[in-house]
Design a protein around this motif. Structure first.
Motif, short mmCIF file in Angstrom:
data_model
loop_
_atom_site.label_atom_id
_atom_site.label_comp_id
_atom_site.label_asym_id
_atom_site.label_seq_id
_atom_site.Cartn_x
_atom_site.Cartn_y
_atom_site.Cartn_z
N ASN A 1 22.97 52.61 41.71
CA ASN A 1 22.92 53.38 42.95
C ASN A 1 21.51 53.24 43.52
O ASN A 1 20.59 52.85 42.80
CB ASN A 1 23.28 54.86 42.72
N HIS B 1 17.11 47.25 49.22
CA HIS B 1 17.53 47.35 47.83
C HIS B 1 16.40 46.99 46.87
O HIS B 1 15.60 46.10 47.14
CB HIS B 1 18.72 46.41 47.58
N CYS C 1 25.38 43.98 41.87
CA CYS C 1 25.79 45.37 42.06
C CYS C 1 24.88 46.28 41.25
O CYS C 1 24.97 46.32 40.02
CB CYS C 1 27.25 45.53 41.63
N GLY C 2 24.01 47.01 41.96
CA GLY C 2 23.16 47.98 41.31
C GLY C 2 23.95 49.24 40.96
O GLY C 2 25.11 49.39 41.34
N ASN D 1 26.19 48.51 45.55
CA ASN D 1 25.97 49.47 44.47
C ASN D 1 27.29 50.06 44.01
O ASN D 1 28.25 50.11 44.79
CB ASN D 1 25.07 50.62 44.95
#
Length: 181
Positions: free
Chosen positions: A33, A44, A30-31, A83
């Motif tokens: 944004n 991504h 999970c980045g 994200n």
């Protein structure tokens, strides 16, 4: 690598970057944004200075160094990407505290349906802001979302000078080892 003008990158702010996800993944990265390059390409961690793809390989998550355009192949390894906040920005510091909180709530709802074994949040500051956990450190967390365990990893952005690719790969490798148990 496709070159974009600054105007093209700015126009990408309104584009949504689709999650790379399937139900029951081993690890969902999970980045914070999407950056503008990610929004422009739809891939991504597309910015050349971002260390996500090299670190993913160095840590043993992938057998080869993947390109952002190969992100769909992550699913075959039981991996995915999402994200905290969907809005693309040039820098994460353009996001508001409210966006982080709303993003954390939205992510928690998505996790209930996706049910990954591990959520790997890329950036301790983002994790703290999204989930109101001021004491969080890099590593495994006490918090769980249903049966999904949480691990906070260092942010792979080239702007994160506190971590080298080698030290990031060690931490990613710790998660990989835990995910294989």
């Amino acid at each position: 690598m496709t070159r974009f003008t600054q105007a093209e990158l700015e126009a990408a702010r309104d584009r949504l970057v689709p999650d790379v996800v399937a139900d029951g993944l081993g690890v969902l990265f999970c980045g914070i944004n999407p950056g503008l390059m990610t929004a422009a390409t739809g891939h991504h961690f597309a910015r050349p200075g971002n260390r996500f793809w090299p670190v993913l390989h160095l840590s043993g998550f992938t057998p080869t160094l993947m390109k952002p355009s190969e992100q769909g192949e992550l699913l075959s390894y039981g991996l995915g990407i999402t994200n905290v906040v969907a809005r693309a920005t040039a820098r994460a510091d353009e996001l508001s505290a409210e966006e982080y909180r709303e993003g954390g709530q939205s992510l928690a709802s998505k996790l209930a349906g996706w049910k990954p074994r591990w959520l790997a949040v890329l950036g301790v500051t983002a994790y703290r802001a999204a989930f109101d956990d001021r004491r969080a450190q890099v590593g495994p967390q006490e918090r769980m979302f249903g049966d999904t365990r949480v691990w906070v990893l260092p942010n792979p952005s080239g702007l994160n000078a506190h971590w080298t690719a080698a030290t990031m790969a060690e931490e990613f490798g710790r998660l990989r080892d835990a995910a294989l148990r």
